[in-house]
Design a protein around this motif. Structure first.
Motif, PDB file in Angstrom:
ATOM      1  N   ALA A 237       0.814  -1.213   0.000  1.00 34.77           N
ATOM      2  CA  ALA A 237       0.000   0.000   0.000  1.00 34.77           C
ATOM      3  C   ALA A 237       0.853   1.270   0.000  1.00 34.77           C
ATOM      4  O   ALA A 237       0.359   2.350  -0.340  1.00 34.77           O
ATOM      5  N   SER A 238       2.130   1.135   0.375  1.00 30.39           N
ATOM      6  CA  SER A 238       3.053   2.276   0.383  1.00 30.39           C
ATOM      7  C   SER A 238       3.740   2.380  -0.975  1.00 30.39           C
ATOM      8  O   SER A 238       4.972   2.349  -1.092  1.00 30.39           O
ATOM      9  N   PHE A 239       2.894   2.477  -2.015  1.00 32.92           N
ATOM     10  CA  PHE A 239       3.369   2.590  -3.401  1.00 32.92           C
ATOM     11  C   PHE A 239       4.215   1.387  -3.808  1.00 32.92           C
ATOM     12  O   PHE A 239       5.269   1.531  -4.420  1.00 32.92           O
ATOM     13  N   ALA A 240       3.766   0.188  -3.432  1.00 29.56           N
ATOM     14  CA  ALA A 240       4.459  -1.055  -3.785  1.00 29.56           C
ATOM     15  C   ALA A 240       5.921  -1.012  -3.344  1.00 29.56           C
ATOM     16  O   ALA A 240       6.815  -1.491  -4.046  1.00 29.56           O
ATOM     17  N   GLY A 241       6.140  -0.455  -2.162  1.00 29.53           N
ATOM     18  CA  GLY A 241       7.479  -0.409  -1.603  1.00 29.53           C
ATOM     19  C   GLY A 241       8.336   0.734  -2.087  1.00 29.53           C
ATOM     20  O   GLY A 241       9.536   0.791  -1.771  1.00 29.53           O
ATOM     21  N   ARG A 242       7.760   1.659  -2.834  1.00 26.53           N
ATOM     22  CA  ARG A 242       8.527   2.815  -3.297  1.00 26.53           C
ATOM     23  C   ARG A 242       8.682   3.891  -2.221  1.00 26.53           C
ATOM     24  O   ARG A 242       9.387   4.874  -2.431  1.00 26.53           O
ATOM     25  N   ARG A 243       8.025   3.709  -1.099  1.00 31.24           N
ATOM     26  CA  ARG A 243       8.197   4.611   0.036  1.00 31.24           C
ATOM     27  C   ARG A 243       8.562   3.786   1.257  1.00 31.24           C
ATOM     28  O   ARG A 243       8.054   2.693   1.471  1.00 31.24           O
ATOM     29  N   ILE A 244       9.456   4.315   2.065  1.00 34.30           N
ATOM     30  CA  ILE A 244       9.912   3.639   3.278  1.00 34.30           C
ATOM     31  C   ILE A 244       8.757   3.577   4.273  1.00 34.30           C
ATOM     32  O   ILE A 244       8.130   4.590   4.575  1.00 34.30           O
ATOM     33  N   ASN A 245       8.485   2.394   4.794  1.00 34.10           N
ATOM     34  CA  ASN A 245       7.452   2.215   5.811  1.00 34.10           C
ATOM     35  C   ASN A 245       8.091   1.587   7.043  1.00 34.10           C
ATOM     36  O   ASN A 245       8.622   0.481   6.983  1.00 34.10           O
ATOM     37  N   VAL A 246       8.057   2.342   8.157  1.00 34.86           N
ATOM     38  CA  VAL A 246       8.537   1.817   9.433  1.00 34.86           C
ATOM     39  C   VAL A 246       7.349   1.683  10.379  1.00 34.86           C
ATOM     40  O   VAL A 246       6.343   2.382  10.230  1.00 34.86           O
ATOM     41  N   PHE A 247       7.476   0.805  11.350  1.00 32.00           N
ATOM     42  CA  PHE A 247       6.334   0.448  12.181  1.00 32.00           C
ATOM     43  C   PHE A 247       6.561   0.812  13.642  1.00 32.00           C
ATOM     44  O   PHE A 247       7.654   0.629  14.181  1.00 32.00           O
ATOM     45  N   SER A 248       5.500   1.325  14.243  1.00 30.21           N
ATOM     46  CA  SER A 248       5.518   1.750  15.632  1.00 30.21           C
ATOM     47  C   SER A 248       5.725   0.569  16.567  1.00 30.21           C
ATOM     48  O   SER A 248       5.185  -0.522  16.346  1.00 30.21           O
ATOM     49  N   GLY A 249       6.480   0.824  17.666  1.00 30.24           N
ATOM     50  CA  GLY A 249       6.650  -0.201  18.673  1.00 30.24           C
ATOM     51  C   GLY A 249       5.446  -0.341  19.579  1.00 30.24           C
ATOM     52  O   GLY A 249       5.260  -1.371  20.227  1.00 30.24           O
ATOM     53  N   GLY A 250       4.604   0.725  19.634  1.00 28.42           N
ATOM     54  CA  GLY A 250       3.380   0.671  20.430  1.00 28.42           C
ATOM     55  C   GLY A 250       3.646   0.720  21.920  1.00 28.42           C
ATOM     56  O   GLY A 250       4.708   1.134  22.379  1.00 28.42           O
ATOM     57  N   ALA A 251       2.651   0.290  22.693  1.00 29.85           N
ATOM     58  CA  ALA A 251       2.745   0.312  24.147  1.00 29.85           C
ATOM     59  C   ALA A 251       3.816  -0.672  24.622  1.00 29.85           C
ATOM     60  O   ALA A 251       4.217  -1.587  23.905  1.00 29.85           O
ATOM     61  N   THR A 252       4.276  -0.445  25.852  1.00 37.18           N
ATOM     62  CA  THR A 252       5.294  -1.316  26.423  1.00 37.18           C
ATOM     63  C   THR A 252       4.820  -2.767  26.442  1.00 37.18           C
ATOM     64  O   THR A 252       3.697  -3.060  26.838  1.00 37.18           O
ATOM     65  N   LYS A 253       5.687  -3.667  25.976  1.00 43.24           N
ATOM     66  CA  LYS A 253       5.337  -5.084  25.911  1.00 43.24           C
ATOM     67  C   LYS A 253       6.561  -5.914  26.269  1.00 43.24           C
ATOM     68  O   LYS A 253       7.669  -5.385  26.444  1.00 43.24           O
ATOM     69  N   GLY A 254       6.394  -7.199  26.375  1.00 43.11           N
ATOM     70  CA  GLY A 254       7.496  -8.086  26.707  1.00 43.11           C
ATOM     71  C   GLY A 254       8.537  -8.140  25.598  1.00 43.11           C
ATOM     72  O   GLY A 254       8.239  -7.897  24.427  1.00 43.11           O
ATOM     73  N   GLU A 255       9.780  -8.488  25.976  1.00 47.75           N
ATOM     74  CA  GLU A 255      10.870  -8.516  25.008  1.00 47.75           C
ATOM     75  C   GLU A 255      10.599  -9.483  23.864  1.00 47.75           C
ATOM     76  O   GLU A 255      10.894  -9.182  22.700  1.00 47.75           O
ATOM     77  N   ASP A 256      10.056 -10.656  24.167  1.00 51.00           N
ATOM     78  CA  ASP A 256       9.815 -11.643  23.119  1.00 51.00           C
ATOM     79  C   ASP A 256       8.879 -11.092  22.049  1.00 51.00           C
ATOM     80  O   ASP A 256       9.084 -11.330  20.845  1.00 51.00           O
ATOM     81  N   ALA A 257       7.857 -10.334  22.475  1.00 50.98           N
ATOM     82  CA  ALA A 257       6.918  -9.746  21.515  1.00 50.98           C
ATOM     83  C   ALA A 257       7.602  -8.683  20.662  1.00 50.98           C
ATOM     84  O   ALA A 257       7.351  -8.580  19.451  1.00 50.98           O
ATOM     85  N   VAL A 258       8.485  -7.895  21.274  1.00 49.22           N
ATOM     86  CA  VAL A 258       9.227  -6.870  20.531  1.00 49.22           C
ATOM     87  C   VAL A 258      10.106  -7.524  19.468  1.00 49.22           C
ATOM     88  O   VAL A 258      10.149  -7.082  18.317  1.00 49.22           O
ATOM     89  N   PHE A 259      10.798  -8.584  19.842  1.00 52.49           N
ATOM     90  CA  PHE A 259      11.687  -9.262  18.895  1.00 52.49           C
ATOM     91  C   PHE A 259      10.886  -9.940  17.776  1.00 52.49           C
ATOM     92  O   PHE A 259      11.307  -9.924  16.612  1.00 52.49           O
ATOM     93  N   GLN A 260       9.740 -10.516  18.111  1.00 53.07           N
ATOM     94  CA  GLN A 260       8.920 -11.151  17.083  1.00 53.07           C
ATOM     95  C   GLN A 260       8.384 -10.115  16.109  1.00 53.07           C
ATOM     96  O   GLN A 260       8.319 -10.369  14.897  1.00 53.07           O
ATOM     97  N   ASP A 261       8.001  -8.947  16.621  1.00 50.49           N
ATOM     98  CA  ASP A 261       7.562  -7.872  15.736  1.00 50.49           C
ATOM     99  C   ASP A 261       8.658  -7.531  14.729  1.00 50.49           C
ATOM    100  O   ASP A 261       8.391  -7.369  13.529  1.00 50.49           O
ATOM    101  N   ALA A 262       9.897  -7.411  15.202  1.00 52.09           N
ATOM    102  CA  ALA A 262      11.012  -7.078  14.305  1.00 52.09           C
ATOM    103  C   ALA A 262      11.202  -8.155  13.241  1.00 52.09           C
ATOM    104  O   ALA A 262      11.427  -7.849  12.063  1.00 52.09           O
ATOM    105  N   ARG A 263      11.097  -9.415  13.632  1.00 50.69           N
ATOM    106  CA  ARG A 263      11.227 -10.507  12.646  1.00 50.69           C
ATOM    107  C   ARG A 263      10.127 -10.430  11.592  1.00 50.69           C
ATOM    108  O   ARG A 263      10.378 -10.612  10.395  1.00 50.69           O
ATOM    109  N   ASP A 264       8.907 -10.146  12.049  1.00 52.90           N
ATOM    110  CA  ASP A 264       7.777 -10.083  11.117  1.00 52.90           C
ATOM    111  C   ASP A 264       7.900  -8.886  10.181  1.00 52.90           C
ATOM    112  O   ASP A 264       7.568  -8.983   8.994  1.00 52.90           O
TER     113      ASP A 264
END
Length: 302
Positions: A237-264
């Motif tokens: 949706a971000s112009f088929a990847g022609r624009r940089i899209n970074v994702f919010s970390g959101g509310a404080t969560k456990g480390e495992d969830a943060v690392f899984q978000d990065a992998r995804d």
């Protein structure tokens, strides 16, 4: 400049060399420099949630210098904050990390879904920033005014050679609470930021919920069960990847969830994370270790 960064910048047709140079500053900074991936530290939560809710759990974080130093020592791509936070360390940390001036802000007492313009392009230039940052709330009754504000600020920033980062957070109007994180709504929000001329788009990680009645038939045959698949659609949706899209970390969560978000995010083709509370609300050494692991994930090392 690496071939990966050059390929990213080549997608920004119609963008001035000065803006591309500032995008390159961010893309070539820190431990992820040259990889095409980004980790940015945003510290605008004092405006949004108040100082105690933001920093009391880690009192060292009341000091603006703490965040500059954290971003530098962690080898991050950039540091984003409102005017006062950047001014409070601009001399001490000049030239050590690209900065993004957040030029609009809200607070937790407001009843309208809106933000006030709290800084200018002139402030960003004076402080040596690489970019301005601006939040829009697709769905809000104030969205049209916000779109007009960022149109003017983005034009001024482009003329001054600064990049534009748009935080695009659906909220208000006919959106349900689940709808704020719905896949179709998030993709719409990312696309809207791209249409407004964002060089970097910041969105939240979406769920597999589909909010819009009209959109449901268009998603029914897709497999969006995995978060990586949903990230892939946000990038589309971000112009088929022609624009940089970074994702919010959101509310404080456990480390495992943060690392899984990065992998995804990595596996879905997203360009990285803009992660605040999940780092600066932890003790410094713990935050540095967490950020180091996130960087390794984006490098494909784990």
């Amino acid at each position: 400049m690496t071939p990966i960064v050059k390929a990213i910048l080549d997608k920004y047709e119609g963008t001035s060399p000065a803006v591309k140079a500032n995008l390159a500053r961010i893309l070539m900074q820190g431990h992820l420099g040259g990889t095409g991936k980004l980790v940015i530290l945003p510290v605008d939560q004092g405006f949004e949630h108040g100082p105690a809710r933001s920093f009391a759990v880690n009192p060292a974080a009341y000091d603006p210098h703490y965040h500059y130093q954290l971003a530098i020592d962690a080898g991050l791509s950039a540091y984003a904050a409102p005017l006062g936070m950047l001014e409070a360390g601009a001399d001490s940390f000049a030239g050590q990390i690209p900065t993004i001036l957040k030029v609009n802000s809200s607070n937790s007492w407001a009843t309208s879904i809106d933000q006030a313009v709290t800084a200018s392009v002139g402030d960003a230039l004076r402080l040596g920033c690489a970019a301005i940052g601006f939040t829009i709330y697709p769905g809000s009754d104030q969205i049209f005014e916000q779109m007009e504000e960022i149109r003017a600020l983005r034009e001024e920033a482009e003329a001054a050679g600064l990049a534009t980062v748009i935080w695009s957070y659906p909220r208000g109007g006919n959106l349900s609470k689940d709808g704020e994180l719905a896949l179709d709504v998030g993709a719409y929000a990312a696309h809207m930021a791209a249409l407004l001329g964002a060089h970097i788009i910041k969105t939240k990680l979406p769920t597999d919920h589909i909010e819009q009645k009209e959109a449901k038939p268009l998603y029914k045959d897709g497999d969006f069960a995995s978060q990586a698949a949903r990230v892939r659609h946000m990038v589309q949706a971000s112009f088929a990847g022609r624009r940089i899209n970074v994702f919010s970390g959101g509310a404080t969560k456990g480390e495992d969830a943060v690392f899984q978000d990065a992998r995804d995010i990595r596996d879905g083709g997203g360009q990285g994370s803009i992660i605040g509370r999940n780092t600066f609300q932890r003790p410094r050494e713990e935050a540095l270790a967490m950020l180091a692991r996130i960087i390794r994930i984006y490098k494909g090392e784990e």
